[in-house]
Design a protein around this motif. Sequence first.
Motif, short mmCIF file in Angstrom:
data_model
loop_
_atom_site.label_atom_id
_atom_site.label_comp_id
_atom_site.label_asym_id
_atom_site.label_seq_id
_atom_site.Cartn_x
_atom_site.Cartn_y
_atom_site.Cartn_z
N UNK A 1 0.84 -1.26 -0.13
CA UNK A 1 0.20 0.02 -0.02
C UNK A 1 0.87 1.27 -0.11
N UNK A 2 1.92 1.45 0.72
CA UNK A 2 2.77 2.58 1.05
C UNK A 2 3.42 2.58 -0.38
N UNK A 3 4.01 1.54 -1.11
CA UNK A 3 4.59 1.80 -2.48
C UNK A 3 3.69 2.24 -3.38
N UNK A 4 2.43 1.90 -3.35
CA UNK A 4 1.36 2.56 -4.25
C UNK A 4 1.11 4.16 -4.32
N UNK B 1 -6.15 0.81 0.92
CA UNK B 1 -5.00 1.36 0.68
C UNK B 1 -4.32 2.52 1.49
N UNK B 2 -5.33 3.27 1.69
CA UNK B 2 -5.06 4.45 2.38
C UNK B 2 -4.70 4.22 4.15
N UNK B 3 -5.66 3.21 4.65
CA UNK B 3 -5.44 2.87 5.93
C UNK B 3 -3.94 2.07 6.21
N UNK B 4 -3.69 1.25 5.20
CA UNK B 4 -2.58 0.36 5.33
C UNK B 4 -1.35 1.18 5.24
N UNK B 5 -1.47 2.07 4.13
CA UNK B 5 -0.35 3.02 3.89
C UNK B 5 -0.09 3.93 5.15
N UNK B 6 -1.12 4.36 5.74
CA UNK B 6 -0.93 5.28 6.78
C UNK B 6 -0.14 4.42 7.87
#
Length: 1007
Positions: free
Chosen positions: A550-553, A615-620
């Motif tokens: 998720x962060x990489x995206x 995606x936003x939750x995991x990237x955070x």
Amino acid sequence: MVGETAALRLGSTVAKAAAQMWLGGKRREQERRMDMAELIRVRVSGLRFQRGVERQFDEMADAVYDRLAPFLEREFPGLEENSRQAVIDAVCDTFAAADLSDEAILAADARPAEIVRRLTGAARPPVGLGEAETRLYEVLFAECVEYYVRIVRGLPVFEERALSELLTRTTSLGAEIARVLQRLPDRSLFAPEGTDRDGEFRRRYLELVSTTLDEVELFRRTSDRAGAQVRLSVAYVSLRATGDETRARREGARRALPLLRPDMSDWENSGGEGAGMRVEAALGGPTRVLLRGEAGSGKTTLLRWLAVTAARGAFSGELADWNGLTPVFVKLREYSGRALPAPEAMLDSVAGQITGVMPKAWVERQLTDGRALLLIDGVDELLDAERRGVREWLRKLLAAYPDVRMVVTSRPAAAGADWLRRERFTALHLDRMTPPDLAAFVRQWHQAVRELGEELPCPVDELPRYEQSLLNSLKDRPHLQSLAGTPLLAAMLCAMHLNRGSQLPRDRMELYRNALHTLVHERDADRNVPSALDSGLSLGDKVVLLRDLAWRLSDNNRSEISLEQAAVHVGRKLAGMRHLDEEDGRAVLESLRDRSGVLRSPTLGRLDFVHRTFQEYLAAEEAAEEDRIGNLIERAHLDLWRETIIMAAGHANRPQREELLGGILDRAAAEPRYGRKLRLLAASCQETVPELSEPLAQRLDGAVASLLPPRRPTDSGGLAAVGPSLLRKLPRSLAGLTDKAAVQTVRTAALIGGREALNILTGYTTDERYDVVHELILSWRYFDADAYASQVLTHVPLHSHTVTLAHAGQWRPLTRLPSVFGLNTEYPLTTLESLGELPPLSHLNVLSVEGEADLRHLRMLPGVQLFGLGHTHSMSHLEAIEELPNLEYLVLSMGSRPSIETLRLGPRLRYLALVSASSDDDLTPLVHHQGIRHLHIYSADGDLPHGMSAVSRMPELNLHLHDADIAAWLRAPDFTVPRVKELRLHSCVLPDEPAALLFPGVPVTVL
């Protein structure tokens, strides 16, 4: 009539017929009309013997009742009470009139099926029964005959009469034997032992399917290992399906701006833009369907409902012709590691208890004759290598049994839309639930869990309060609605809400965490899905990999990535997870995609998250874990990073929060270009943070104060995204605010919503400024219709305002409002009959009418000065318009082709607008209405109606043409030079030569 009463009546009818058989010998006509007690008194001497015989036949009636009562409670649940009553009456009447004498029973060799065939062939079928009622009648009559025959064969007189009958047949014994031989089972390749037991086994099998598959897990206590089961037939909610995933993919990928609370019309008005058709309608056409849907979208539940409904013969609407099909439900995950089932083994998982007595080749006969409904569940739940075998297995089945109906389910990652295209399957996709679907799901969920009784954490009679509380939360909190787009996650919210005493978490962090854990790991573990159990990854391992992805995206401002790139990233991350055995990155990635429930392949070779929120939750979470706070501060002005930063504030520890929010506020002060956006973002982070230091809290309060009051139309949406915490900062009175600031303050409170916002708006009702009152009226659509009408609208002056209705739920409260000036409807009315319920109106504009628009109902509004009617199926009684003495403005849609010849206009009408006019219309009759001063014609296709030559020569007329091809009009054979007072052309196609529009004495204006 309830099931018990009906069963008792049928049992008494059967017992009486048996009594007549036993006591009456050859039945006499007068004995048909006797009740059982009277017949016993006539045929049995002695009071004691009469009472004994009567008790015996009461016991027979009770035995029949015991068989029929559960059957009637379970079968055909959708029938109305009066329909069931009609069926019971018809069965009793047919049974009472039937010839059940010795000769009739013995002539059919006491075989129930033969007796039913003879009786139904000789009797007149009951009239007035629908398809479902007729089906129930046939089943009940056959059951009653079966019980009757079993009873009379056990009567003491039966053997004697049967022997007598047999002796009378000896003179024609040869012919009788030939007839008996002819009735022996007809053996064939697909019926090696005949088919005489097929009907009996089918009834038993359908009863088992109806019982065993009619359950679904809807509720689980927080500490429960296993969830409580409720009836699927009660809990089922119809979903929507589409053959095109483009819209769903576009909706999943885009969401840069904050989610705003939708108005209540999204909940009240079914369908809506992009909504697919009901899945039952989508299944009704093709005979082979590949049904695809993401994790928890309701695929298995739908198949189970199809099986149960088919077993009960209770389909209606588009699936009515499925009644009579035999459902065969196959769970593919039960065949992991072993051969897929041959036809004779397909019943094992549902009806394994009775397959030992199944007539040989019974399943094959159902398949061959096209009477089977084959329901194949869970292609995605097998290992990848096994899925290829599924396709070959399906091909062979269809080659052998081409007429079978089949529905196959899978997640999209395991089976593309063209996976079974060569086998002529139609691919459908289960859509996310729309707000009306979600509301229906919540209502059905609470209705279904009522059956759990003492297992619930609250008294059963409090469930309606829980239901309404959850619906209010979903309507007020857009993030809840966005998350609860699938039955699985909606059920999770319902259970969480019930377990917590009608409370949901204050912020969405816990909601997203629970949803992720449910999708990623717990659901497959609870169901023992082979392709999930084969993985050696724990929940924590999976979350680590998903966080990194998720962060990489997000770091690259992307919403999707190629499978090859993603596999490389996963492989590198796995290399650093030293507690794991060596894992192949590509295999782990595909397992996560297929089973995690949060990844998918939107197109071949690509990967994305099934919902942007995940995606936003995991990237955070990854940003907080890897301490990437500086990266977040640098990107705080970008819309794409807004939600990630808000959730990172919730994941962060205290020093990280101080750094993040302090850094955003520092940027707001140093960069005026982004100052407002950054202050709004910092204020929005208050939703997720558990606590703040006092200095930082003061800085945030100052940032919010600098944003208030809102002044521009764009301000209210941004401020509303801050959430309910902003309501504490809004003024309790609009006094002292400019008109613009007051209006935007009202709109900000409405967009935030909730009880506190409603209380604030109630305090604004003392402001009588026109624009403020208008905004208070528009805000009605964001709240419960009754509550808002009673708390707000009853206290504002409506005598000079037009009220707009966004959905049907507002109609009843409107009728209780005093002094309404005008009304606009933004949803279709069923008819115009309800106009009489409205208060006196001056203006009425109806968007559309679903049925016929009978304009005679306008007589109930004699004071109306403006009336507009949009699209309608048909329009009648245009002459009634003449009876409106005050009517000055009239707008009519020509789409339903009303007859202008019947139009009669009152003396005060001066303005007439005809919308969706085309060359099929004729305006010539309008020349009789010389009082018209303004005529607007809106062309539907560029063509102008017939009769333009006549109306364009009305000297006192101001003629307005909209969207018309003026060049074509000038070339028309019947064109005549206009002689109107003024000609105005709005968005029209003009001739190449401007001089063509020069008409002597007629001013022409091009707009």
